[in-house]
Scaffold this motif. Structure first.
Motif, mmCIF file in Angstrom:
data_model
loop_
_atom_site.group_PDB
_atom_site.id
_atom_site.type_symbol
_atom_site.label_atom_id
_atom_site.label_comp_id
_atom_site.label_asym_id
_atom_site.label_seq_id
_atom_site.Cartn_x
_atom_site.Cartn_y
_atom_site.Cartn_z
ATOM 1 N N SER A 60 2.563 -9.250 -0.097
ATOM 2 C CA SER A 60 1.676 -8.148 0.279
ATOM 3 C C SER A 60 2.102 -7.554 1.619
ATOM 4 O O SER A 60 2.118 -6.324 1.789
ATOM 5 N N TYR A 61 2.458 -8.417 2.566
ATOM 6 C CA TYR A 61 2.851 -7.917 3.882
ATOM 7 C C TYR A 61 4.190 -7.195 3.826
ATOM 8 O O TYR A 61 4.374 -6.153 4.473
ATOM 9 N N ILE A 62 5.116 -7.715 3.056
ATOM 10 C CA ILE A 62 6.413 -7.044 2.887
ATOM 11 C C ILE A 62 6.215 -5.670 2.255
ATOM 12 O O ILE A 62 6.852 -4.685 2.647
ATOM 13 N N ASP A 63 5.320 -5.589 1.290
ATOM 14 C CA ASP A 63 5.031 -4.300 0.660
ATOM 15 C C ASP A 63 4.446 -3.319 1.671
ATOM 16 O O ASP A 63 4.799 -2.129 1.677
ATOM 17 N N LEU A 64 3.569 -3.801 2.554
ATOM 18 C CA LEU A 64 3.009 -2.936 3.595
ATOM 19 C C LEU A 64 4.089 -2.432 4.541
ATOM 20 O O LEU A 64 4.117 -1.252 4.906
ATOM 21 N N LEU A 65 4.976 -3.332 4.951
ATOM 22 C CA LEU A 65 6.057 -2.934 5.849
ATOM 23 C C LEU A 65 6.945 -1.874 5.215
ATOM 24 O O LEU A 65 7.342 -0.898 5.869
ATOM 25 N N GLN A 66 7.249 -2.043 3.939
ATOM 26 C CA GLN A 66 8.105 -1.071 3.264
ATOM 27 C C GLN A 66 7.398 0.262 3.074
ATOM 28 O O GLN A 66 8.025 1.322 3.170
ATOM 29 N N GLN A 67 6.086 0.236 2.824
ATOM 30 C CA GLN A 67 5.347 1.487 2.713
ATOM 31 C C GLN A 67 5.339 2.248 4.032
ATOM 32 O O GLN A 67 5.284 3.478 4.043
ATOM 33 N N MET A 68 5.403 1.515 5.149
ATOM 34 C CA MET A 68 5.413 2.137 6.473
ATOM 35 C C MET A 68 6.832 2.443 6.950
ATOM 36 O O MET A 68 7.043 2.807 8.098
ATOM 37 N N CYS A 69 7.807 2.302 6.036
ATOM 38 C CA CYS A 69 9.214 2.573 6.352
ATOM 39 C C CYS A 69 9.771 1.617 7.412
ATOM 40 O O CYS A 69 10.760 1.946 8.075
ATOM 41 N N LEU A 70 9.178 0.455 7.580
ATOM 42 C CA LEU A 70 9.704 -0.554 8.509
ATOM 43 C C LEU A 70 10.609 -1.498 7.728
ATOM 44 O O LEU A 70 10.357 -2.694 7.601
ATOM 45 N N PHE A 71 11.688 -0.942 7.206
ATOM 46 C CA PHE A 71 12.555 -1.694 6.307
ATOM 47 C C PHE A 71 13.310 -2.814 7.026
ATOM 48 O O PHE A 71 13.527 -3.881 6.453
ATOM 49 N N SER A 72 13.699 -2.576 8.266
ATOM 50 C CA SER A 72 14.411 -3.614 9.013
ATOM 51 C C SER A 72 13.517 -4.819 9.262
ATOM 52 O O SER A 72 13.955 -5.966 9.141
ATOM 53 N N HIS A 73 12.254 -4.573 9.592
ATOM 54 C CA HIS A 73 11.317 -5.668 9.822
ATOM 55 C C HIS A 73 11.062 -6.439 8.530
ATOM 56 O O HIS A 73 10.996 -7.671 8.537
ATOM 57 N N ALA A 74 10.927 -5.723 7.417
ATOM 58 C CA ALA A 74 10.723 -6.389 6.130
ATOM 59 C C ALA A 74 11.932 -7.226 5.758
ATOM 60 O O ALA A 74 11.805 -8.358 5.268
ATOM 61 N N SER A 75 13.123 -6.694 6.007
ATOM 62 C CA SER A 75 14.349 -7.426 5.684
ATOM 63 C C SER A 75 14.481 -8.690 6.538
ATOM 64 O O SER A 75 14.867 -9.750 6.030
ATOM 65 N N ASN A 76 14.163 -8.584 7.822
ATOM 66 C CA ASN A 76 14.233 -9.760 8.695
ATOM 67 C C ASN A 76 13.232 -10.823 8.276
ATOM 68 O O ASN A 76 13.522 -12.030 8.330
ATOM 69 N N LEU A 77 12.046 -10.408 7.860
ATOM 70 C CA LEU A 77 11.039 -11.367 7.418
ATOM 71 C C LEU A 77 11.516 -12.103 6.180
ATOM 72 O O LEU A 77 11.377 -13.336 6.084
ATOM 73 N N MET A 78 12.086 -11.386 5.235
ATOM 74 C CA MET A 78 12.609 -12.029 4.028
ATOM 75 C C MET A 78 13.763 -12.967 4.358
ATOM 76 O O MET A 78 13.871 -14.074 3.821
ATOM 77 N N ARG A 79 14.610 -12.541 5.261
ATOM 78 C CA ARG A 79 15.796 -13.338 5.607
ATOM 79 C C ARG A 79 15.424 -14.635 6.309
ATOM 80 O O ARG A 79 16.068 -15.673 6.095
ATOM 81 N N LEU A 80 14.394 -14.612 7.147
ATOM 82 C CA LEU A 80 14.043 -15.769 7.959
ATOM 83 C C LEU A 80 13.023 -16.692 7.296
ATOM 84 O O LEU A 80 12.767 -17.782 7.813
ATOM 85 N N CYS A 81 12.443 -16.267 6.188
ATOM 86 C CA CYS A 81 11.422 -17.080 5.529
ATOM 87 C C CYS A 81 12.040 -18.350 4.949
ATOM 88 O O CYS A 81 13.143 -18.319 4.379
ATOM 89 N N ASN A 82 11.331 -19.482 5.078
ATOM 90 C CA ASN A 82 11.832 -20.767 4.569
ATOM 91 C C ASN A 82 11.732 -20.884 3.061
ATOM 92 O O ASN A 82 12.332 -21.794 2.481
ATOM 93 N N ASP A 83 10.978 -19.991 2.431
ATOM 94 C CA ASP A 83 10.812 -20.041 0.977
ATOM 95 C C ASP A 83 11.939 -19.263 0.309
ATOM 96 O O ASP A 83 12.052 -18.054 0.499
ATOM 97 N N PRO A 84 12.791 -19.918 -0.486
ATOM 98 C CA PRO A 84 13.888 -19.202 -1.153
ATOM 99 C C PRO A 84 13.403 -18.077 -2.059
ATOM 100 O O PRO A 84 14.110 -17.087 -2.246
ATOM 101 N N PHE A 85 12.201 -18.225 -2.604
ATOM 102 C CA PHE A 85 11.652 -17.177 -3.474
ATOM 103 C C PHE A 85 11.510 -15.867 -2.703
ATOM 104 O O PHE A 85 11.854 -14.788 -3.200
ATOM 105 N N VAL A 86 10.996 -15.958 -1.477
ATOM 106 C CA VAL A 86 10.847 -14.772 -0.640
ATOM 107 C C VAL A 86 12.205 -14.325 -0.110
ATOM 108 O O VAL A 86 12.508 -13.126 -0.062
#
Length: 265
Positions: free
Chosen positions: A117-143
């Motif tokens: 949900s948070y990644i979707d919010l970031l992408q809707q706000m055009c904060l693609f770099s922040h969304a990408s960093n969150l996905m990259r640093l998350c400990n869950d391989p699914f994310v």
């Protein structure tokens, strides 16, 4: 923050930011969490069955569970994800094991919903770099694997509209459409190849350098907004108006035209 080396430092920093933003409840939450973490003497969350040495360590996991549930009930997925990241709620899988959470009563599927949900919010706000960093640093391989999906952009020629197929042997300086033989990937302002961030209008297909697009369409520094495409195709692009509804990333802020712009006048 580069000056935050421990969980306590990060919690105190977040409390200070929340206080500056006049979010008193969040400031008190982060300050309380910082006190508990400091009193527990733990550098990270204990595992579910790991023994704790003092009272603060004993109440850390139940308190974190209550905080996560409260923020989730309030619909505040941003704080939920922030708590998960700061406290490392998701335990990184080892070997063939699956990711789990370190907080009893908080299931991994629920945590994933917060992240998605948070990644979707970031992408809707055009904060693609922040969304990408969150996905990259998350400990869950699914994310983390979300960063590897839908990474291909299909391009069409702005002149004839036919698909442009990628060719690994041709660089941006010699790219051409195989149908009409005209060069593609050129900036619609300076007519030079674009090797950095490329923006384009989905209506007419023309585009170019991000800074040149912002300078041409204006509206970022009090000047009038040019509506029509600089190629003369007659399409009303309004690129700046399209992105003005969303918070600008730092890279876009650096591209705001100034009075010394070569396109002024």
């Amino acid at each position: 923050d580069e000056e935050c080396h421990t969980q306590v430092d990060i919690c105190l920093h977040n409390a200070s930011v929340a206080e500056d933003l006049r979010c008193g409840s969040l400031a008190r939450m982060w300050a309380m969490l910082a006190s508990i973490c400091e009193g527990s003497g733990l550098s990270e969350l204990p595992y579910r069955c790991a023994p704790v040495s003092n009272a603060m360590g004993f109440v850390l996991l139940p308190t974190l569970k209550i905080l996560l549930e409260q923020r989730a009930d309030a619909g505040d997925v941003q704080t939920c994800v922030a708590l998960c990241e700061v406290m490392q709620v998701i335990e990184k899988p080892r070997g063939e094991e699956h990711a789990t959470t370190r907080v009893p009563g908080i299931e991994l599927n629920l945590v994933r919903e917060w992240y998605l949900s948070y990644i979707d919010l970031l992408q809707q706000m055009c904060l693609f770099s922040h969304a990408s960093n969150l996905m990259r640093l998350c400990n869950d391989p699914f994310v983390g694997n979300l960063n590897k999906n839908s990474t291909t952009i299909h391009e069409s020629c702005p002149h004839c509209g036919k698909p442009v197929y990628a060719d690994g042997k041709v660089d941006n300086y010699r790219r051409a459409c195989k149908s009409c033989r005209r060069r593609v990937g050129l900036c619609f302002i300076c007519h030079e190849p674009v090797n950095g961030v490329f923006v384009w209008c989905p209506g007419c297909g023309h585009g170019g350098h991000l800074d040149h697009a912002l300078q041409w369409f204006g509206g970022m520094s009090g000047k009038g907004v040019r509506e029509f495409c600089p190629t003369g195709c007659g399409h009303k692009c309004n690129l700046v108006q399209q992105v003005s509804a969303f918070p600008r990333t730092s890279s876009m802020l650096r591209c705001i035209p100034t009075s010394d712009s070569p396109l002024d006048g």
